[in-house]
Design a protein around this motif. Structure first.
Motif, PDB file in Angstrom:
ATOM      1  N   THR A 266      -2.713   5.480  -0.292  1.00 16.01           N
ATOM      2  CA  THR A 266      -2.184   4.372   0.015  1.00 16.01           C
ATOM      3  C   THR A 266      -0.791   4.526   0.597  1.00 16.01           C
ATOM      4  O   THR A 266      -0.067   5.585   0.444  1.00 16.01           O
ATOM      5  CB  THR A 266      -2.037   3.496  -1.308  1.00 16.01           C
ATOM      6  N   TRP A 267      -0.323   3.537   1.080  1.00 16.38           N
ATOM      7  CA  TRP A 267       1.034   3.591   1.791  1.00 16.38           C
ATOM      8  C   TRP A 267       1.459   2.061   2.009  1.00 16.38           C
ATOM      9  O   TRP A 267       0.820   1.159   2.625  1.00 16.38           O
ATOM     10  CB  TRP A 267       0.958   4.096   3.235  1.00 16.38           C
ATOM     11  N   GLU A 268       2.730   1.731   1.588  1.00 16.80           N
ATOM     12  CA  GLU A 268       3.098   0.490   1.791  1.00 16.80           C
ATOM     13  C   GLU A 268       4.063   0.557   3.016  1.00 16.80           C
ATOM     14  O   GLU A 268       5.206   0.987   3.017  1.00 16.80           O
ATOM     15  CB  GLU A 268       4.214   0.039   0.511  1.00 16.80           C
ATOM     16  N   ASP A 269       3.829   0.072   3.994  1.00 21.57           N
ATOM     17  CA  ASP A 269       4.045   0.211   5.464  1.00 21.57           C
ATOM     18  C   ASP A 269       5.425  -0.669   5.576  1.00 21.57           C
ATOM     19  O   ASP A 269       5.457  -1.769   5.559  1.00 21.57           O
ATOM     20  CB  ASP A 269       3.178  -0.354   6.465  1.00 21.57           C
TER      21      ASP A 269
ATOM     22  N   ASP B  26       5.184  -8.556   4.107  1.00 27.50           N
ATOM     23  CA  ASP B  26       4.229  -8.930   3.402  1.00 27.50           C
ATOM     24  C   ASP B  26       4.330 -10.482   3.120  1.00 27.50           C
ATOM     25  O   ASP B  26       5.282 -10.993   2.992  1.00 27.50           O
ATOM     26  CB  ASP B  26       4.359  -8.593   1.649  1.00 27.50           C
TER      27      ASP B  26
ATOM     28  N   GLY C 121       7.173  -3.251   3.161  1.00 29.84           N
ATOM     29  CA  GLY C 121       6.813  -2.002   2.277  1.00 29.84           C
ATOM     30  C   GLY C 121       8.003  -1.032   2.217  1.00 29.84           C
ATOM     31  O   GLY C 121       8.763  -0.862   2.777  1.00 29.84           O
TER      32      GLY C 121
ATOM     33  N   ILE D 119       1.585   3.378  -3.322  1.00 31.75           N
ATOM     34  CA  ILE D 119       1.625   2.248  -4.301  1.00 31.75           C
ATOM     35  C   ILE D 119       1.659   2.828  -5.692  1.00 31.75           C
ATOM     36  O   ILE D 119       1.112   3.653  -5.880  1.00 31.75           O
ATOM     37  CB  ILE D 119       0.433   1.170  -4.157  1.00 31.75           C
TER      38      ILE D 119
ATOM     39  N   THR E 147      -3.019  -1.528   1.195  1.00 31.14           N
ATOM     40  CA  THR E 147      -2.234  -0.484   1.546  1.00 31.14           C
ATOM     41  C   THR E 147      -3.105   0.883   1.857  1.00 31.14           C
ATOM     42  O   THR E 147      -2.544   1.708   2.396  1.00 31.14           O
ATOM     43  CB  THR E 147      -1.373  -0.213   0.104  1.00 31.14           C
TER      44      THR E 147
END
Length: 295
Positions: A101-104, A109, A116, A121, A224
């Protein structure tokens, strides 16, 4: 599916690392190579434990290092330990991340109006067992909290180890409120104030500090995961992130490297030797309470 860790360097020093291996003994990245799902049909996810409950050392997956070992965060040249903001002692859950997962940081959002935080996450596992650093567990998602950390979206997933005795009774965020009264409020309080001893303001939250339910949380996790897919396939800018992996197929990821390449590279890693935290250094940070009036 099982995983082990290989400890290198000295704990409480800049040299400390936990490298991950799979059941075949192959070096892997906990960020990229451990599957997001333990059981996709049941929405059971893998969680990499970075910080065991009650501990203070701020350990994290090193997203900018080769194969992303776990290491201790550093601020201004010093190892980072979170303060005990009364009445809390260290982290109040097993804390970690969901792999793949990755919060860009380029994505704003729609719910938080913030981008992100450039990390996998985060997960707060609320079961009865104190996990081990580097342990990979299977978790059932219960809900999620939308924290705004210095202007960035930093989701906090609430989950429980599927092997925990309480797991059968906890199936959504309302069950946590009912069976663990005060725990969700304590979680908001912890995240709101844990940086204040470092001279920073209280963190903020979307949704008026309310937790969203299981279904909402799973959709956030899936989004994510899609951001991570774009990252690992080089469809988006990785910036300083290190995306080398050994298990994502070469056809799916230009960052793929062989097991031999990974083993050789890990063997050549040279660790910094500056700063080793003594027991006295550590105790001044983890053995005292920090008090301040709630706003």
């Amino acid at each position: 599916m099982s995983f082990t860790v290989e400890e290198r360097g000295n704990p409480n020093s800049l040299s400390y690392r936990l490298f991950f291996k799979n059941a075949e003994g192959k070096y892997i990245s906990p960020f990229h190579d451990i599957p997001i799902y333990a059981d996709e049909s049941q929405n059971i996810f893998h969680m990499v434990v970075e910080v065991p409950r009650w501990t203070n050392a701020k350990m994290e997956i090193a997203t900018k290092d080769f194969l992303n070992p776990i290491k201790q965060d550093v601020k201004k040249g010093k190892l980072r330990y979170v303060a005990n903001v009364f009445p809390h002692k260290g982290y109040i859950w097993n804390y970690g991340a969901i792999p793949q997962t990755w919060e860009d940081p380029a994505h704003k959002d729609g719910d938080t109006s913030c981008c992100g935080d450039n990390d996998p996450i985060d997960v707060c596992e609320i079961g009865s067992k104190v996990c081990s650093r580097g342990e990979v567990i299977k978790v059932k998602v219960l809900g999620i909290l939308a924290m705004i950390d210095e202007g960035e979206t930093d989701w906090k997933v609430i989950a429980i180890n599927v092997e925990d005795p309480e797991a059968k009774d906890l199936n959504n965020i309302g069950d946590v409120q009912r069976l663990k009264p005060g725990f969700l409020e304590a979680t908001v309080d912890w995240f709101k104030r844990y940086k204040v001893p470092d001279g920073k303001p209280e963190n903020r939250f979307a949704f008026n500090e309310e937790f969203k339910d299981k279904d909402f949380a799973i959709e956030v996790i899936k989004s994510t995961h899609n951001f991570w897919k774009a990252l690992i396939c080089q469809q988006t800018n990785s910036g300083e992130l290190h995306c080398k992996n050994t298990c994502v197929s070469a056809g799916d990821s230009p960052y793929h490297c062989s097991a031999d390449e990974a083993k050789a590279a890990v063997g050549e890693v040279r660790f910094p030797t500056l700063h080793f935290a003594t027991r006295q250094d550590i105790s001044t940070q983890i053995d005292k309470w920090f008090y301040y009036e709630k706003k």
